[in-house]
Write a protein that holds these residues in place. Structure first.
Motif, short mmCIF file in Angstrom:
data_model
loop_
_atom_site.label_atom_id
_atom_site.label_comp_id
_atom_site.label_asym_id
_atom_site.label_seq_id
_atom_site.Cartn_x
_atom_site.Cartn_y
_atom_site.Cartn_z
N UNK A 129 -16.60 48.41 63.35
CA UNK A 129 -18.11 47.57 62.64
C UNK A 129 -18.66 47.08 63.71
N UNK A 130 -18.93 47.59 64.67
CA UNK A 130 -19.44 46.69 66.20
C UNK A 130 -20.65 46.65 66.13
N UNK A 131 -21.14 47.72 65.56
CA UNK A 131 -23.02 48.75 65.66
C UNK A 131 -23.42 47.45 64.31
N UNK A 132 -22.89 46.70 63.35
CA UNK A 132 -23.16 45.88 61.62
C UNK A 132 -22.82 44.12 63.09
N UNK A 133 -21.68 44.29 63.44
CA UNK A 133 -21.34 42.74 64.27
C UNK A 133 -22.56 42.13 65.30
N UNK A 134 -22.80 43.70 65.71
CA UNK A 134 -24.15 42.75 67.06
C UNK A 134 -25.18 42.64 66.08
N UNK A 135 -25.97 43.26 65.03
CA UNK A 135 -26.82 42.68 64.31
C UNK A 135 -26.76 41.51 63.43
N UNK A 148 -5.55 50.20 54.84
CA UNK A 148 -5.30 48.74 54.59
C UNK A 148 -6.34 47.92 55.20
N UNK A 149 -6.46 48.24 56.40
CA UNK A 149 -6.96 47.44 57.41
C UNK A 149 -8.59 47.73 58.09
N UNK A 150 -9.41 47.96 57.27
CA UNK A 150 -10.61 48.51 57.80
C UNK A 150 -12.17 47.97 56.19
N UNK A 151 -12.68 48.07 57.40
CA UNK A 151 -14.25 47.26 56.67
C UNK A 151 -15.58 48.44 56.22
N UNK A 152 -16.42 47.98 55.38
CA UNK A 152 -17.94 48.53 55.78
C UNK A 152 -17.45 49.73 54.90
#
Ligand SMILES: Nc1ncnc2c1ncn2[C@@H]1O[C@H](COP(=O)(O)OP(=O)(O)O)[C@@H](O)[C@H]1O
Ligand SMILES: [Mg+2]
Length: 320
Positions: A15-21, A143-147
């Motif tokens: 989710x790097x790109x979303x985190x940058x936004x 189990x351990x992801x998002x978006x």
């Protein structure tokens, strides 16, 4: 002296790109509020950058593993830098949907029936257990992801191999849940004295709330407050706060739930401890219904910054 705030963003998760936004939006708000703020794109150099910059607090805008999962929180505890949101335990536990559900069940909070599969498990045994305990369609997710990354709706046994393959490329633990044909709602909670925001409903045109529906304009519609009865709305907010407390969350979290209208039941899907923080993200959207601007939300979350282990708060000061 105004506070120096480091906004931690980016990192190495899916989710790097979303985190940058999210991080840029938070940074802009902190600057508007008058804080001496700057962004750090999280890499293995993070400890050195923090040592050099010496911020008074860190605003965590990292989504997913390596940021929302307790790792960065642990580093900040050791470096004695107060940080926003949930502590080490709470971040680590909520990152894992299986662990989260175990804790929720222990508090009698409703969750969806599931089967957990591990990478080394025999596929035929997993399928047998799914046949015994659930019925198709099912949702298969890491189990351990998002978006919604790696999440698949599977209509029959034939789709299970590919769906589990999709999960095991990202995580070695898969959560297989009964597919609930219900209304997707979410409740945000912010602040040291937690304020439970109004219920927001997400309506997706077709399919489920997948990655595209989350980030492509017009693929989903949002309603806040959700058009559900007052009774269900109050119940959803109560369940959200109980979940927040059960997982020992603080400062900020967003609890995703599904409401099944036909049998009037509600179940918690997951808890996000660093929810999306752009102006159009769900939690800021819900806060707007209470008259809170995006900048207000950022300041409320910032005020939650502290060292959780030693219970050390930091004193807020900014340019007035
Ligand atoms: N058991 C389920 N039944 C129906 N839809 C589901 C189920 N689990 C997940 N979904 C759908 O998939 C989306 C992502 O699942 P979620 O558990 O919230 O994971 P993520 O961390 O990727 O957001 C949800 O918003 C919902 O639309
Ligand atoms: Mg979700």
């Amino acid at each position: 002296m105004r506070n120096k705030i480091a906004v931690l963003m980016g990192g190495m998760s899916a989710e790097r790109e979303i985190s940058l936004v999210s991080g840029q939006a938070v940074l802009k708000a902190l600057k508007e509020l008058g804080y001496d703020s700057f962004g750090i794109d999280v890499s293995p150099d993070l400890p050195f950058e923090l040592l050099e910059a010496k911020p008074d607090a860190a605003f965590i805008a990292l989504h997913g593993r390596g940021g929302e999962d307790g790792t960065v929180q642990g580093l900040l505890e050791i470096m004695r830098i107060p940080y926003t949101g949930c502590g080490v335990f709470s971040s680590a536990a909520t990152m894992d949907k299986v662990v989260t559900k175990t804790i929720l069940k222990g508090h009698d909070i409703p969750v969806i029936d599931d089967v957990v599969a591990r990478k080394e498990d025999d596929l035929s045994e997993v399928l047998e257990e799914v046949n015994e305990r659930l019925s198709y369609p099912v949702m298969v997710k890491p189990a351990r992801e998002g978006s919604s990354i790696g999440v698949t709706k599977v209509n029959s046994e034939w789709g299970m191999h590919d769906a589990l393959d999709e999960v095991f490329r990202r995580d070695d633990k898969a959560l297989i849940e009964r597919y609930v044909d219900g209304r997707l709602i979410t409740v945000g909670i912010i602040g040291t004295e937690p304020t439970v925001l109004p219920v927001l409903e997400i309506r997706v045109k077709d399919g489920f709330y997948d990655y595209q529906a989350k980030y492509e304009r017009g693929r989903a519609q949002y309603e806040v407050p959700a058009k559900i009865s007052e009774e269900i709305s109050e119940y959803a907010r109560k369940v959200a706060l109980s979940s927040f407390k059960a997982l020992e969350c603080e400062g900020v979290a967003r609890i995703d739930m599904i409401y099944e209208e036909n049998n009037d039941t509600l179940a918690v899907l997951e808890i996000n401890t660093v929810p999306g923080m752009t102006e159009t993200s769900l939690l800021p959207k819900a806060a707007r219904a209470l008259g809170l601007t995006f900048t207000d939300v950022v300041e409320i979350i910032l005020k939650s910054a502290r060292l959780k282990i030693e219970n050390q708060t930091f004193c807020l000061s900014r340019l007035s």
